[in-house]
Write a protein that holds these residues in place. Structure first.
Motif, PDB file in Angstrom:
ATOM      1  N   LEU A 176       0.821  -1.208   0.000  1.00 55.34           N
ATOM      2  CA  LEU A 176       0.000   0.000   0.000  1.00 55.34           C
ATOM      3  C   LEU A 176       0.857   1.262   0.000  1.00 55.34           C
ATOM      4  CD1 LEU A 176      -3.237   0.728   0.736  1.00 55.34           C
ATOM      5  CD2 LEU A 176      -2.046   1.693   2.670  1.00 55.34           C
ATOM      6  N   TYR A 177       1.840   1.290   0.904  1.00 62.52           N
ATOM      7  CA  TYR A 177       2.637   2.524   0.932  1.00 62.52           C
ATOM      8  C   TYR A 177       3.712   2.533  -0.143  1.00 62.52           C
ATOM      9  CZ  TYR A 177       5.619  -0.121   4.273  1.00 62.52           C
ATOM     10  OH  TYR A 177       6.393  -1.051   4.895  1.00 62.52           O
ATOM     11  N   ALA A 178       4.191   1.331  -0.505  1.00 58.74           N
ATOM     12  CA  ALA A 178       5.196   1.269  -1.574  1.00 58.74           C
ATOM     13  C   ALA A 178       4.615   1.801  -2.891  1.00 58.74           C
ATOM     14  CB  ALA A 178       5.696  -0.165  -1.745  1.00 58.74           C
ATOM     15  N   ASP A 179       3.353   1.457  -3.161  1.00 54.81           N
ATOM     16  CA  ASP A 179       2.713   1.953  -4.383  1.00 54.81           C
ATOM     17  C   ASP A 179       2.661   3.473  -4.414  1.00 54.81           C
ATOM     18  OD1 ASP A 179       2.310  -0.492  -5.400  1.00 54.81           O
ATOM     19  OD2 ASP A 179       0.130  -0.589  -5.010  1.00 54.81           O
ATOM     20  N   LEU A 180       2.649   4.075  -3.267  1.00 51.77           N
ATOM     21  CA  LEU A 180       2.593   5.535  -3.201  1.00 51.77           C
ATOM     22  C   LEU A 180       3.990   6.145  -3.099  1.00 51.77           C
ATOM     23  CD1 LEU A 180      -0.354   5.720  -0.649  1.00 51.77           C
ATOM     24  CD2 LEU A 180      -0.450   6.418  -3.042  1.00 51.77           C
ATOM     25  N   ASN A 181       5.007   5.280  -3.262  1.00 54.64           N
ATOM     26  CA  ASN A 181       6.395   5.718  -3.120  1.00 54.64           C
ATOM     27  C   ASN A 181       6.685   6.283  -1.744  1.00 54.64           C
ATOM     28  OD1 ASN A 181       7.321   5.019  -5.671  1.00 54.64           O
ATOM     29  ND2 ASN A 181       6.407   6.889  -6.538  1.00 54.64           N
ATOM     30  N   LEU A 182       6.067   5.684  -0.740  1.00 52.92           N
ATOM     31  CA  LEU A 182       6.322   6.162   0.616  1.00 52.92           C
ATOM     32  C   LEU A 182       7.129   5.118   1.370  1.00 52.92           C
ATOM     33  CD1 LEU A 182       2.782   7.589   1.460  1.00 52.92           C
ATOM     34  CD2 LEU A 182       4.822   8.855   0.790  1.00 52.92           C
ATOM     35  N   PRO A 183       8.019   5.570   2.262  1.00 53.01           N
ATOM     36  CA  PRO A 183       8.833   4.640   3.048  1.00 53.01           C
ATOM     37  C   PRO A 183       8.039   4.029   4.208  1.00 53.01           C
ATOM     38  CG  PRO A 183       9.360   6.907   3.594  1.00 53.01           C
ATOM     39  CD  PRO A 183       8.357   6.964   2.488  1.00 53.01           C
ATOM     40  N   SER A 184       8.671   3.129   4.946  1.00 56.01           N
ATOM     41  CA  SER A 184       7.983   2.482   6.069  1.00 56.01           C
ATOM     42  C   SER A 184       7.818   3.470   7.221  1.00 56.01           C
ATOM     43  CB  SER A 184       8.786   1.275   6.552  1.00 56.01           C
ATOM     44  OG  SER A 184       9.911   1.726   7.283  1.00 56.01           O
ATOM     45  N   HIS A 211       9.580  11.049   3.960  1.00 54.12           N
ATOM     46  CA  HIS A 211       9.312  10.617   5.339  1.00 54.12           C
ATOM     47  C   HIS A 211       8.195  11.429   5.973  1.00 54.12           C
ATOM     48  CE1 HIS A 211      13.586   9.266   4.660  1.00 54.12           C
ATOM     49  NE2 HIS A 211      12.924   8.151   4.925  1.00 54.12           N
ATOM     50  N   TRP A 212       8.234  12.726   5.759  1.00 56.27           N
ATOM     51  CA  TRP A 212       7.125  13.551   6.268  1.00 56.27           C
ATOM     52  C   TRP A 212       5.827  13.150   5.598  1.00 56.27           C
ATOM     53  CZ3 TRP A 212       6.660  15.973  10.537  1.00 56.27           C
ATOM     54  CH2 TRP A 212       7.696  16.743  11.098  1.00 56.27           C
ATOM     55  N   ARG A 213       5.920  12.907   4.288  1.00 56.57           N
ATOM     56  CA  ARG A 213       4.698  12.569   3.556  1.00 56.57           C
ATOM     57  C   ARG A 213       4.098  11.256   4.057  1.00 56.57           C
ATOM     58  NH1 ARG A 213       3.107  14.575  -1.203  1.00 56.57           N
ATOM     59  NH2 ARG A 213       3.033  12.553  -2.222  1.00 56.57           N
ATOM     60  N   ARG A 214       4.959  10.317   4.436  1.00 59.83           N
ATOM     61  CA  ARG A 214       4.428   9.058   4.945  1.00 59.83           C
ATOM     62  C   ARG A 214       3.594   9.322   6.218  1.00 59.83           C
ATOM     63  NH1 ARG A 214       4.520   3.275   6.116  1.00 59.83           N
ATOM     64  NH2 ARG A 214       2.744   3.362   7.523  1.00 59.83           N
ATOM     65  N   GLU A 639      -3.893  21.927   2.265  1.00 55.64           N
ATOM     66  CA  GLU A 639      -3.522  22.618   1.034  1.00 55.64           C
ATOM     67  C   GLU A 639      -2.361  21.891   0.370  1.00 55.64           C
ATOM     68  OE1 GLU A 639      -4.739  25.857  -0.230  1.00 55.64           O
ATOM     69  OE2 GLU A 639      -6.357  24.953   0.937  1.00 55.64           O
ATOM     70  N   ARG A 640      -1.346  21.660   1.181  1.00 52.02           N
ATOM     71  CA  ARG A 640      -0.114  21.082   0.652  1.00 52.02           C
ATOM     72  C   ARG A 640      -0.312  19.619   0.256  1.00 52.02           C
ATOM     73  NH1 ARG A 640       3.207  20.958   5.469  1.00 52.02           N
ATOM     74  NH2 ARG A 640       2.192  18.961   5.763  1.00 52.02           N
ATOM     75  N   ASP A 641      -1.092  18.898   1.025  1.00 49.43           N
ATOM     76  CA  ASP A 641      -1.149  17.444   0.864  1.00 49.43           C
ATOM     77  C   ASP A 641      -2.423  16.937   0.203  1.00 49.43           C
ATOM     78  OD1 ASP A 641       1.328  17.294   2.200  1.00 49.43           O
ATOM     79  OD2 ASP A 641       0.343  17.300   4.138  1.00 49.43           O
ATOM     80  N   VAL A 642      -2.959  17.714  -0.722  1.00 49.16           N
ATOM     81  CA  VAL A 642      -4.209  17.278  -1.374  1.00 49.16           C
ATOM     82  C   VAL A 642      -4.052  15.887  -1.977  1.00 49.16           C
ATOM     83  CG1 VAL A 642      -6.033  17.931  -2.964  1.00 49.16           C
ATOM     84  CG2 VAL A 642      -4.502  19.648  -2.099  1.00 49.16           C
ATOM     85  N   ASP A 643      -2.901  15.647  -2.609  1.00 52.12           N
ATOM     86  CA  ASP A 643      -2.720  14.340  -3.261  1.00 52.12           C
ATOM     87  C   ASP A 643      -2.768  13.221  -2.223  1.00 52.12           C
ATOM     88  OD1 ASP A 643      -0.238  15.235  -2.178  1.00 52.12           O
ATOM     89  OD2 ASP A 643       0.850  13.804  -3.435  1.00 52.12           O
ATOM     90  N   LEU A 644      -2.195  13.476  -1.048  1.00 52.27           N
ATOM     91  CA  LEU A 644      -2.208  12.449  -0.008  1.00 52.27           C
ATOM     92  C   LEU A 644      -3.620  12.227   0.535  1.00 52.27           C
ATOM     93  CD1 LEU A 644       1.037  13.352   1.965  1.00 52.27           C
ATOM     94  CD2 LEU A 644       0.675  11.475   0.346  1.00 52.27           C
ATOM     95  N   LEU A 645      -4.379  13.302   0.568  1.00 51.04           N
ATOM     96  CA  LEU A 645      -5.754  13.176   1.036  1.00 51.04           C
ATOM     97  C   LEU A 645      -6.543  12.266   0.095  1.00 51.04           C
ATOM     98  CD1 LEU A 645      -8.112  14.030   2.877  1.00 51.04           C
ATOM     99  CD2 LEU A 645      -8.349  16.088   1.494  1.00 51.04           C
ATOM    100  N   GLU A 646      -6.355  12.501  -1.214  1.00 51.71           N
ATOM    101  CA  GLU A 646      -7.032  11.639  -2.190  1.00 51.71           C
ATOM    102  C   GLU A 646      -6.583  10.189  -2.014  1.00 51.71           C
ATOM    103  OE1 GLU A 646      -9.223  12.745  -4.408  1.00 51.71           O
ATOM    104  OE2 GLU A 646      -8.816  14.899  -4.696  1.00 51.71           O
ATOM    105  N   ALA A 647      -5.261  10.019  -1.848  1.00 53.77           N
ATOM    106  CA  ALA A 647      -4.725   8.671  -1.706  1.00 53.77           C
ATOM    107  C   ALA A 647      -5.263   8.006  -0.437  1.00 53.77           C
ATOM    108  CB  ALA A 647      -3.201   8.719  -1.672  1.00 53.77           C
ATOM    109  N   ALA A 648      -5.366   8.794   0.637  1.00 52.03           N
ATOM    110  CA  ALA A 648      -5.843   8.237   1.906  1.00 52.03           C
ATOM    111  C   ALA A 648      -7.294   7.800   1.781  1.00 52.03           C
ATOM    112  CB  ALA A 648      -5.695   9.273   3.020  1.00 52.03           C
ATOM    113  N   LYS A 649      -8.039   8.561   1.018  1.00 48.95           N
ATOM    114  CA  LYS A 649      -9.448   8.241   0.824  1.00 48.95           C
ATOM    115  C   LYS A 649      -9.579   6.879   0.129  1.00 48.95           C
ATOM    116  CE  LYS A 649     -13.508  10.700  -0.575  1.00 48.95           C
ATOM    117  NZ  LYS A 649     -14.034  10.829  -1.895  1.00 48.95           N
TER     118      LYS A 649
END
Ligand code: ADP
Ligand code: MG
Length: 680
Positions: A176-184, A211-214, A639-649
């Motif tokens: 799940l997180y690897a697909d989003l290019n996020l670390p553990s 790392h912050w994005r994760r 504002e900054r993390d709209v893409d992450l919000l979509e991904a989290a949804k």
């Protein structure tokens, strides 16, 4: 969840200090993330220093003095192989004089400025260095802290937590997180508490590193999951089912002097459908000021009444509740529907009569203020609770009203503060949202003018002319947040001034400290057109609807928030007449005040204004969260993390479907302190 008291390495005073930060367990400590970082990983040669940057320099003190001109200061010069740097301390302890003795070797860290003698640092941090002192291997974190808890001890405490591998377990499937290019999760924590020196300080501070994005993703995901669970809970609870209305709604619509806009029709259908369902509706009806939410609410009420259940309509102020009451009377009396009226201020006799008719079911619709959810109010069969200007109510108040029905009543919440999409996707994810996105036809747009207070005479003249031509006007007194007494004095003064200025006009005054019956009388006079000018505080901000009023002057507009100005301005432009809103400002506007007034001047669109408000003030203010109890996001930024919000949804859907254990683990970590209030 491991408590700090379970780990020997944490001393009692340390635990007490951490408690001041609201931290009592290892998870809390691990998620106490740095505010910023300093780079002590390498030593910069004096020659290579750059203005404005922070750097670490090592060298020998070659000169030190306490000088008294122009003011007392400790000044030293530090020399390395490439040059000299001035160190300046404007306040200092004797121990510092000692540390900065000529001949000592020091490592100093600070921001480089240009001084009279070349580069200098003001109040650098200084460390004595011995033969074997090594430079830091990672960037040094700077944490939010409280008095009595030093950075060094906080770093140490977090360092211990980072040793507890078990606490940093992964909650999510790796794919799940690897697909989003996020670390553990574990790698992210380590990297944020002790970043690699090569990581850009800027990227760290913008929270744009992976790392912050994760962690931002995790936080948003937890929010989505918890909202989704509350949503699911609601669908498992039962509520009365109301058939579509066959008579009352069409009778009401026939009696109206206008036709519904297509936006009103659309949302009315959404609500009608919800009410036919066997689980409680929780719908937020959004629509800009003047978009016509009240009639939509009335239609929902009729569907409920036609099915034999009662409706409560709650408004945040007496003025607004009173106005709703009158409007409902005019719409529903012809249909023979009995309405009760409930406020904190009515006589005991009136109140008892109202309470009795609510309890025996005679009153089909109950309109009121906060008084509605008090203990003594018993409904025979509450089927629908409508809450106007919902952001003005606290979570507990809404919850209390909901508990007045058995089974749980449907809930319709209305708000004229439009919520930007990102906000409603996150904070309101457990609600269904309907939007009225069009205004009734025939409204001429409000012209907004921004005028310096120096031109007050002109404005007064304008008010006079408007009123003498048969229009009505509002004069809104300056907002004085610090003191209610001052606010009252200002309102009274303004009223006196206006009476002096306009002996030929009939002037009213309304403010928050008046008795409700007095307020009602003043508003009734104004509604009926008997008074021409209404001097008012911001009590008229929400809901007030007097279509003949076409001019508004707002004093000290620079003190008000954007949404507040927009709401106030929405009191005019409700009829066919061309309306004007004049924002008076005191000269010497600050940059932000100027920016805010510009937004209001340029836009009449509540959504655009709310978006700007979100940027200027942040989500807490906009949601009215100070009283709502919704846990705020700490890491993610909508504002900054709209893409992450979509991904989290999207991820929330996937997890809830196929990974129930992961969902629980994830919520455990992130929601342990968030409390139970989200579900309201
Ligand atoms: P708000 O959404 O701000 O609560 P209101 O419900 O108070 O707005 O409606 C504002 C005014 O517009 C009221 O006087 C109302 O009767 C009128 N109104 C509502 N719907 C329509 C419509 N479709 N056409 C014309 N006037 C309307
Ligand atoms: Mg309204």
């Amino acid at each position: 969840m491991t408590q700090l008291t379970q780990i020997k390495a944490y001393t009692k005073p340390m635990i007490a200090n951490l408690a001041k930060l609201g931290i009592s367990n290892l998870q809390g400590l691990l998620l106490h993330l740095p505010l910023r970082y300093i780079d002590e990983t390498h030593v910069t040669a004096v020659r290579d220093l750059r203005m404005g940057e922070s750097a670490q320099v090592e060298g020998e003190i070659v000169h030190a003095e306490v000088s008294y001109k122009p003011r007392k200061a400790l000044i030293a010069r530090l020399e390395d192989a490439s040059g000299q740097l001035t160190l300046r301390f404007l306040h200092f302890y004797p121990s510092q004089i000692n540390a900065l003795k000529v001949g000592n070797t020091l490592r100093v860290y600070g921001e480089v400025r240009s001084g009279f003698f070349g580069y200098e640092m003001v109040h650098p941090t200084c460390k004595a260095v011995g033969e074997k002192t090594i430079v830091a291997e990672t960037l040094t974190p700077v944490y939010p802290t409280v008095a009595g808890l030093s950075q060094a001890s906080l770093r140490k405490a977090i360092g211990i937590a980072l040793q507890q591998q078990g606490e940093m377990h992964e909650t999510l499937p790796a794919a799940l997180y690897a697909d989003l290019n996020l670390p553990s999760f574990a790698a992210s924590l380590v990297a944020l508490h002790h970043p690699h020196p090569e990581v850009s300080l800027r990227a760290l501070e913008n929270k744009s590193t992976a790392h912050w994005r994760r962690l931002a993703f995790d936080e948003l995901l937890a929010q989505q999951l918890s909202m989704r669970k509350h949503y699911a809970r609601r669908r498992s609870v039962s509520a009365p089912q109301f058939k579509r209305s066959k008579q009352l709604i069409s009778a009401l619509l026939k009696s109206l002097p206008f036709a519904l806009t297509s936006a009103q029709q659309k949302v009315a259908l959404e609500i009608e459908h919800d009410l036919t369902q066997a689980h409680p509706m929780q719908r937020l009806l959004q629509g800009d000021v003047g978009s016509g939410k009240t009639i939509v609410a009335c239609m929902a009420a009729l569907q409920c009444v036609e099915n034999g259940w009662q409706v409560a309509l709650m408004a945040p102020t007496e003025i607004l509740a009173e106005q709703h009451y009158r409007k409902m009377l005019s719409w529903l009396q012809p249909l023979d529907i009995k309405i009760a009226w409930l406020t904190g201020s009515q006589s005991k006799k009136d109140r008892d009569t109202a309470l009795a008719s609510i309890a025996n079911g005679e009153a089909k619709l109950v309109v009121g203020t906060h008084a509605l959810f008090q203990e003594a109010v018993r409904f025979k069969s509450l089927g629908l609770a409508i809450i106007d200007e919902q952001h003005r109510f606290g979570v507990h108040q809404r919850l209390a009203l909901r508990q007045k029905g058995q089974p749980e009543p449907h809930q319709l919440m209305m708000s004229a503060t439009p919520i930007p999409r990102t906000l409603s996707m996150s904070y309101y994810a457990d609600l269904d949202v309907s939007v009225i996105d069009e205004l009734p036809p025939g409204r001429s747009p409000i012209v907004t003018k921004i005028v310096s207070d120096a031109r007050r005479e002109e404005i007064l003249q304008r008010v006079r002319e408007a009123c003498l031509q048969g229009n009505q006007a509002y004069w809104v007194c300056p907002l004085i947040e610090e003191s209610e007494a001052l606010q009252l004095a200002t309102a009274n003064d303004t009223y006196a001034l206006m009476q002096e200025e306009f002996p030929e006009l009939r002037i009213g005054l309304v403010h928050g400290r008046m008795k409700p019956s007095e307020k009602q009388a003043v508003m009734a006079e104004f509604s009926a057109g008997h008074t021409q000018l209404l001097v008012a505080t911001t009590v008229i901000e929400v809901g007030v609807d007097v279509p003949n009023a076409s001019l508004m002057v707002i004093e000290h507009a620079e003190r008000m928030g954007l949404s507040q100005l927009h709401q106030l301005r929405g009191r005019v432009g409700r009829g066919a007449a061309k309306s004007t809103c004049i924002l008076l400002y005191q000269n010497k506007l600050s940059e932000t005040a100027r920016a805010r007034l510009k937004v209001i001047y340029e836009s009449n669109d509540g959504f655009a204004i709310a978006q700007a408000d979100l940027q200027i003030r942040g989500p807490g203010e906009l949601l009215g969260v100070r009283q709502s109890g919704v846990p705020m996001l700490k890491i993610a930024d909508l504002e900054r993390d709209v893409d992450l919000l979509e991904a989290a949804k999207a991820a929330a859907d996937k997890l809830l479907q196929s990974y129930p254990a992961e969902v629980e683990r994830h919520l455990d970590r992130w929601m342990s302190t968030a409390g139970e209030l989200v579900k309201v």
